[in-house]
Scaffold this active site. Structure first.
Site, mmCIF file in Angstrom:
data_model
loop_
_atom_site.group_PDB
_atom_site.id
_atom_site.type_symbol
_atom_site.label_atom_id
_atom_site.label_comp_id
_atom_site.label_asym_id
_atom_site.label_seq_id
_atom_site.Cartn_x
_atom_site.Cartn_y
_atom_site.Cartn_z
ATOM 1 N N LYS A 28 43.542 -49.272 -92.217
ATOM 2 C CA LYS A 28 42.684 -49.573 -91.076
ATOM 3 C C LYS A 28 43.421 -50.494 -90.121
ATOM 4 C CE LYS A 28 39.966 -53.459 -92.967
ATOM 5 N NZ LYS A 28 38.602 -53.849 -93.382
ATOM 6 N N LYS A 90 36.437 -43.613 -95.338
ATOM 7 C CA LYS A 90 35.402 -44.643 -95.281
ATOM 8 C C LYS A 90 34.676 -44.585 -93.936
ATOM 9 C CE LYS A 90 36.577 -48.769 -96.635
ATOM 10 N NZ LYS A 90 37.436 -49.980 -96.686
#
EC number: 4.2.3.153
Length: 232
Positions: A28, A90
């Site tokens: 991320k 996610k």
């Protein structure tokens, strides 16, 4: 044993975290928000480098911060991220009127989605119960805000323990994250989730700075081994 998830933003950080003992590597971009997405070409590059050196180490990646009613955009991003070679995708889910429908939608996508229940204002038990019926491989409790409040400031330990029991009873992994650090170690050990995720605690100077592999190794050791007894 609680597995260590290390959030990384580059190939160098990913390889450092894996070598230092992280069990799962999470891709991320912290400059883009709580679940900021890494660019797709970078996702592929990082995943390819990890697979070459650590072929069985699980990799997850976020799709970016999107509202839970943007179902078409979410689906497109899930497909794009999933095609980059990661094991888990996610997706943040903010509580509210669209959360239940969003979870149902995520469960029907052609990817292994880990819903991230953003818990800054708590999480209603009925939403956890609903998520647990949908067949996800794991469910994550996290916070959207990264300004000092931890997950344990947002949900008390007893409530989290009940939610984790519900998730495990469904056969899914129970995962926690949310500005966790050394002051929360005893709470993490007591809760004993399947996975605990970190970014800030693994970095040299805040979540947007460089990941420090020594900190990864320290956290891996702390999570993989029980605290010494008072008599030891």
């Amino acid at each position: 044993m609680t597995a260590l998830l290390a959030s990384v933003r580059s190939t160098e950080e990913a390889l450092d975290a894996a070598a230092a003992g992280a069990d799962l590597i999470d891709l991320k971009e912290p400059l883009e928000g709580a679940l900021g997405g890494v660019r797709t070409d970078d996702l592929w590059r990082i995943a390819h480098a990890l697979r070459a050196r650590y072929p069985v180490k699980p990799i997850s990646a976020t799709i970016g911060d999107l509202p839970p009613d943007a179902l078409d955009t979410i689906a497109a991003r899930v497909a794009e991220v999933g095609d980059a070679g990661v094991d888990f995708v996610k997706v943040g889910v903010m509580p509210g009127p669209h959360a239940r429908a969003c979870l149902t939608h995520l469960a029907g996508l052609d990817a292994t989605v880990l819903p991230v229940l953003l818990s800054d204002d708590g999480i209603d038990a009925s939403l956890v119960d609903h998520a647990a019926t949908l067949g996800f491989e794991g469910i994550v409790f996290d916070t959207a805000g990264k300004m000092g409040r931890t997950l344990f400031d947002c949900i008390d330990g007893a409530t989290l323990a009940r939610y984790i029991a519900t998730i495990r009873a469904s056969g899914a992994m129970a995962c926690i994250a949310g500005s966790l650090g050394w002051p929360q170690l005893d709470q993490i050990r007591t809760l004993a989730p399947d996975v605990a995720g970190f970014r800030t605690a693994l970095c040299e100077n805040g979540r947007t700075s460089r990941l420090d592999p020594r900190r990864v190794a320290q956290w891996a050791d702390a999570l993989h081994h029980a605290a010494p007894s008072a008599a030891a």
